[in-house]
Design an enzyme around this catalytic site. Structure first.
Site, short mmCIF file in Angstrom:
data_model
loop_
_atom_site.label_atom_id
_atom_site.label_comp_id
_atom_site.label_asym_id
_atom_site.label_seq_id
_atom_site.Cartn_x
_atom_site.Cartn_y
_atom_site.Cartn_z
N GLN A 207 -133.64 36.70 27.91
CA GLN A 207 -134.73 35.75 27.83
C GLN A 207 -135.90 36.30 27.01
O GLN A 207 -136.86 35.57 26.76
CB GLN A 207 -135.24 35.42 29.24
CG GLN A 207 -134.24 34.68 30.10
CD GLN A 207 -134.69 34.59 31.55
OE1 GLN A 207 -133.98 35.02 32.44
NE2 GLN A 207 -135.85 34.02 31.79
N PHE A 238 -132.67 32.44 34.71
CA PHE A 238 -133.49 32.33 35.93
C PHE A 238 -134.44 33.51 36.14
O PHE A 238 -134.89 33.76 37.25
CB PHE A 238 -132.59 32.18 37.17
CG PHE A 238 -131.52 31.16 37.03
CD1 PHE A 238 -131.83 29.82 36.83
CD2 PHE A 238 -130.18 31.52 37.08
CE1 PHE A 238 -130.84 28.86 36.69
CE2 PHE A 238 -129.18 30.57 36.93
CZ PHE A 238 -129.50 29.25 36.74
N GLU A 242 -134.88 38.60 31.90
CA GLU A 242 -136.16 38.83 31.24
C GLU A 242 -136.35 40.30 30.90
O GLU A 242 -136.71 40.65 29.79
CB GLU A 242 -137.30 38.34 32.13
CG GLU A 242 -138.66 38.47 31.46
CD GLU A 242 -139.78 37.83 32.26
OE1 GLU A 242 -140.95 38.14 31.97
OE2 GLU A 242 -139.51 37.02 33.16
N ARG A 320 -148.46 37.02 41.70
CA ARG A 320 -148.26 35.57 41.74
C ARG A 320 -147.96 35.09 43.17
O ARG A 320 -148.28 33.95 43.53
CB ARG A 320 -147.16 35.11 40.78
CG ARG A 320 -147.14 33.60 40.58
CD ARG A 320 -146.12 33.17 39.56
NE ARG A 320 -146.63 33.09 38.20
CZ ARG A 320 -147.13 32.00 37.63
NH1 ARG A 320 -147.25 30.88 38.34
NH2 ARG A 320 -147.52 32.00 36.39
N ARG A 352 -136.92 32.79 39.04
CA ARG A 352 -137.53 31.46 39.01
C ARG A 352 -138.62 31.28 40.09
O ARG A 352 -138.34 31.29 41.27
CB ARG A 352 -136.44 30.42 39.20
CG ARG A 352 -136.81 29.01 38.79
CD ARG A 352 -135.59 28.11 38.94
NE ARG A 352 -135.74 26.87 38.19
CZ ARG A 352 -134.71 26.03 37.97
NH1 ARG A 352 -133.51 26.33 38.40
NH2 ARG A 352 -134.91 24.91 37.29
N THR A 454 -149.53 35.08 33.78
CA THR A 454 -150.75 35.71 34.28
C THR A 454 -151.16 36.89 33.39
O THR A 454 -152.31 37.30 33.42
CB THR A 454 -150.56 36.17 35.74
OG1 THR A 454 -149.37 36.95 35.85
CG2 THR A 454 -150.44 34.96 36.65
N ALA A 523 -142.04 31.80 33.02
CA ALA A 523 -143.30 31.22 33.50
C ALA A 523 -143.38 29.72 33.24
O ALA A 523 -144.46 29.16 33.15
CB ALA A 523 -144.50 31.93 32.88
N GLU A 725 -140.02 26.00 36.89
CA GLU A 725 -140.18 26.66 38.18
C GLU A 725 -140.74 25.80 39.31
O GLU A 725 -140.29 25.92 40.45
CB GLU A 725 -141.07 27.90 38.01
CG GLU A 725 -140.44 28.98 37.17
CD GLU A 725 -141.43 30.07 36.82
OE1 GLU A 725 -141.19 31.23 37.21
OE2 GLU A 725 -142.44 29.77 36.16
#
Length: 774
Positions: A207, A238, A242, A320, A352, A454, A523, A725
């Site tokens: 990703q 998902f 990443e 988060r 996710r 963020t 995100a 998400e």
């Protein structure tokens, strides 16, 4: 020229996924489908057999002598830096040199003529360890004095200590929330092809191509311009792809450059699950004060997460979780702290919702506590605590951002009516009162989810757009396609802006050669960021075309109109192809690099204040369940969803995202359970022992609708809202409905406090506990 009043595939229209037919027919190419050049080798990881220990000796002679083995890679073979930490903390080695910190940690890689030979050879290693004490969960690790993997966060507003002194009702408790494996259809895979000089091309399923590029360069000791990372599509991500792909890309690239032969690495499902991180599981301690009407007055919460042996993305994930510990509710006085706890387990990562679901489920548990304490319908308590607006002073979050786009009241009101919640709840209460074996439950839960990275610098995107002189268009942007339809949506934006049919646009693979310094497709920001970047590229080309027309035909800019598949210049009309050919002959530049950065956002982590989110997405779900009180087994009878996606770019794709997210969220809180044994070994490491929802687990009645009246008040792409998400947390409605059904065995006098996931075993144990308490 075709007579057409509108284009095919414009924004706000249902447009099938651009690869849907190919995927159904098995013709869509993934990394493992790339034809292997002659001489391709295959790598496989050798892993630790202890959860924590010093490496006293490693004899790989039998591995090297095994049939088909060409080489064995260890830390000594890394020409650059032995680290693939995504946050630059340098705490995640490709291969450890001194100490292993979780069972299944990669410690070397075998490279052989075939994958099977490499896999068999990896089992022949003889490694001697000095076994050290280990801790595999957040509580035991904290008690053992293990450090945090990164700095914690505190969010605070109001006077918490003083507020607790005057509350009419106070409840303190603990909730354990389990983790989750990504269980993508396509596992991790990387395929590295060496080039001349320092060059290497890496095809992989990630990703975050730019991060993979930088990590490979880092490990090889070369500049980033020597590394090209390509991603055509992924078979699911998902969040699991990443940062976790970095290791596999690094191993393939090191082997390819050392041996000057292509190297592919594709772990089997068991190793994929044991060697890569998952959703963080949390232990949440909350202290709650509320009045006799059910209004929250003060909240204090500590969120301890099992982070694993390294930092990975645990800092922003646990941040988060705090950002969403309010969900859709206003806390007048609040103090929230995170504890990103190091453990001797695989390093957990993005999934996710990125910590948001763990925060939201804690908020819903607190609502549940109030409802049972006061004998109220949880929905009544929810509505009493919703955020208000600037007029009533109830719109400030724990991180001091004002909620300016609040539509949760309308969403919940409409769903409550369309799902016939009140009548159904009354009927369920009456049925449960008869005391049968089958008990039912119903819950309507909301979600408010902040949209933006963020980490502010990630809120940027680029796009490269070419219009060829025959009128065909090539689109390349920095986002990655993992089945969610991002490419389709971005192409719709281009088609709409140029007023050409969708079929005219060719969507090409994501590659670091064309768009540099991209952010992860994460995100929920893929469409927001890349759609705006693509629109910027289109506007540049359109401006040049308008200038050309103005000069060539002596008209005003207002007289140049982009109509469906044609361009009108004054009184003349040209087919799009013809006009583009004329522009090319006049030497008009028909290529553009678009760019976008999200405005208005800022965040001061040290102060715990700012505007980390550009806007919020909202939704609500109403779920009804039936449980067997003798076995704990259950089924979801019905779910109704109303979700806010603003002005949808593609309603049918967005609806699919909402449905898929709900099912995945439901799985997290019901059937999906991660379990480690006392030796620190992950035992749920394959589909045979890890249970994702099946088609038969979906709600028997499943109604999903988008809030078609919504329009994003912020200047997003075509006034749409993110959808990846936010709907994941709608699955909490199933968990809350199960809780109500369980509570019926104690006549709703006790909050069930059921931990997640609510497997049948846990449901049954909770039932038995409640029976014993009353």
């Amino acid at each position: 020229m075709k007579d057409q009043t509108t284009i095919r595939g414009a924004v706000h229209q249902n447009q099938k996924h651009d690869s849907a037919v190919k995927q159904v027919q098995g013709r869509a190419d993934y990394t493992d489908d790339i034809a292997e050049p002659v001489g391709t080798l295959h790598a496989y990881l050798g892993v630790s057999s202890v959860a924590h220990g010093r490496i006293k000796g490693m004899d790989l002679s039998r591995v090297r002598a095994a049939p088909g083995v060409v080489d064995v890679l260890t830390a000594e073979d890394i020409p650059g830096v032995n680290d693939v930490s995504p946050t630059g903390k340098h705490d995640e080695p490709v291969f450890p040199t001194d100490k292993v910190e979780f069972h299944g940690q990669p410690i070397f890689a075998v490279i052989a003529e075939t994958r099977d030979l490499a896999r068999r050879a990896a089992e022949l290693a003889e490694v001697e360890y000095e076994v050290l004490p280990h801790a595999i969960d957040a509580v035991s690790a904290h008690e053992a004095g293990m450090p945090l993997v990164t700095d914690p966060l505190k969010l605070e507003r109001g006077d918490v200590d003083a507020a607790f002194e005057g509350v009419a009702n106070r409840v303190s408790a603990r909730m354990v929330v389990g983790g989750q494996d990504h269980m993508y259809l396509e596992g991790h895979i990387a395929f590295a092809i060496p080039g001349e000089d320092e060059d290497v091309i890496v095809h992989c399923s990630t990703q975050h191509p730019s991060e993979a590029q930088h990590m490979v360069a880092h490990v090889l000791g070369v500049p980033s311009n020597a590394v090209v990372v390509n991603v055509r599509r992924m078979g699911g991500g998902f969040g699991g792809k990443e940062s976790q792909m970095n290791l596999f890309c690094a191993v393939a690239a090191i082997g390819a450059k050392k041996l000057n032969r292509p190297v592919k690495i594709r772990p089997d499902r068991d190793q994929d699950m044991t060697a890569t991180g998952k959703r963080h599981d949390f232990v949440i301690d909350y202290d709650l004060g509320f009045d006799n009407d059910g209004r929250i007055e003060v909240v204090e919460g500590q969120f301890a997460a099992r982070c694993g042996y390294s930092s990975d993305l645990s800092g922003p994930v646990t941040d988060r979780a705090l950002f969403h510990a309010d969900n859709a509710y206003f806390y007048p006085h609040v103090r929230l702290t995170s504890r990103p706890q190091k453990t001797n387990t695989v390093s957990n990562t993005a999934f996710r919702g990125f910590g948001g679901p763990q925060g939201v489920v804690a908020a819903e548990r607190m609502i549940e506590e109030i409802a049972y304490a006061l004998g109220k319908d949880p929905l009544e308590v929810r509505k009493a605590n919703f955020y208000g607006d600037a007029n009533d002073g109830r719109n400030l979050t724990p991180y001091h951002q004002e909620v300016e786009d609040n539509v949760i009241g309308r969403v919940v009101e409409e769903l409550e009516s369309s799902a016939d919640y009140q009548a159904r709840r009354k009927a369920i209460l009456e049925e449960n009162a008869k005391g049968g074996i089958i008990r039912r439950g119903i819950a309507l839960t909301p979600v408010k989810f902040g949209i933006s990275f963020t980490a502010t610098w990630y809120n940027q995107a680029g796009c490269l757009l070419h219009v060829y002189n025959d009128g065909s268009i090539m689109l390349n942007h920095g986002g990655t396609e993992m089945g969610q339809g991002l490419n389709t949506k971005v192409a719709q934006v281009v088609a709409d802006a140029l007023q050409v049919d969708f079929d005219r646009i060719k969507i090409t693979k994501t590659t670091t050669e064309k768009v540099p310094n991209t952010s992860a497709t994460a995100a929920s920001s893929g469409s927001d960021l890349n759609g705006m970047a693509a629109l910027d590229a289109v506007e540049q080309i359109k401006a040049r075309l308008v200038a050309f027309a103005v000069a060539e035909w002596d008209v005003s800019p207002e007289e140049v109109v982009f109509a469906p598949n044609e361009i009108r210049v004054g009184q003349e009309t040209f087919a799009f192809d013809e006009f583009i050919k004329r522009a090319y002959m006049a030497r008009v530049h028909l290529s553009a690099a678009g760019f976008y950065k999200t405005p208005k956002i800022h965040w001061d982590r040290a102060a715990g204040k700012g505007r980390p989110f550009y806007y919020y997405a909202y939704g609500a779900a109403c779920s009804e369940v039936a449980i067997d009180t003798l076995t704990g087994e259950y089924r979801v009878e019905r779910t109704d969803i109303l979700h806010d996606v603003g002005r949808s770019l593609n309603p049918i794709l967005d609806k699919g995202q909402v449905e898929g997210a709900f099912i995945q969220g439901m799985g997290w809180l019901t059937t999906e359970e991660l379990w480690w044994d006392d030796a620190g070994r992950l035992r749920t490491h394959a589909p045979s022992t890890y249970k994702i929802p099946l088609a038969s687990d979906r709600p028997r009645i499943f109604n999903t609708n988008l809030a078609d009246w919504s329009e994003n008040r912020e200047m997003t792409i075509k006034r749409s809202k993110a959808v990846g998400e936010p709907p994941f947390m709608l699955g909490i409605s199933v968990f809350e409905a199960l809780s109500m059904a369980v509570a019926s065995v104690a006549d709703y006098r006790v909050c069930p406090r059921m931990d997640a996931p609510a497997t049948p075993e846990r449901v049954l144990m909770t039932i038995e506990r409640l029976k014993a308490e009353v």
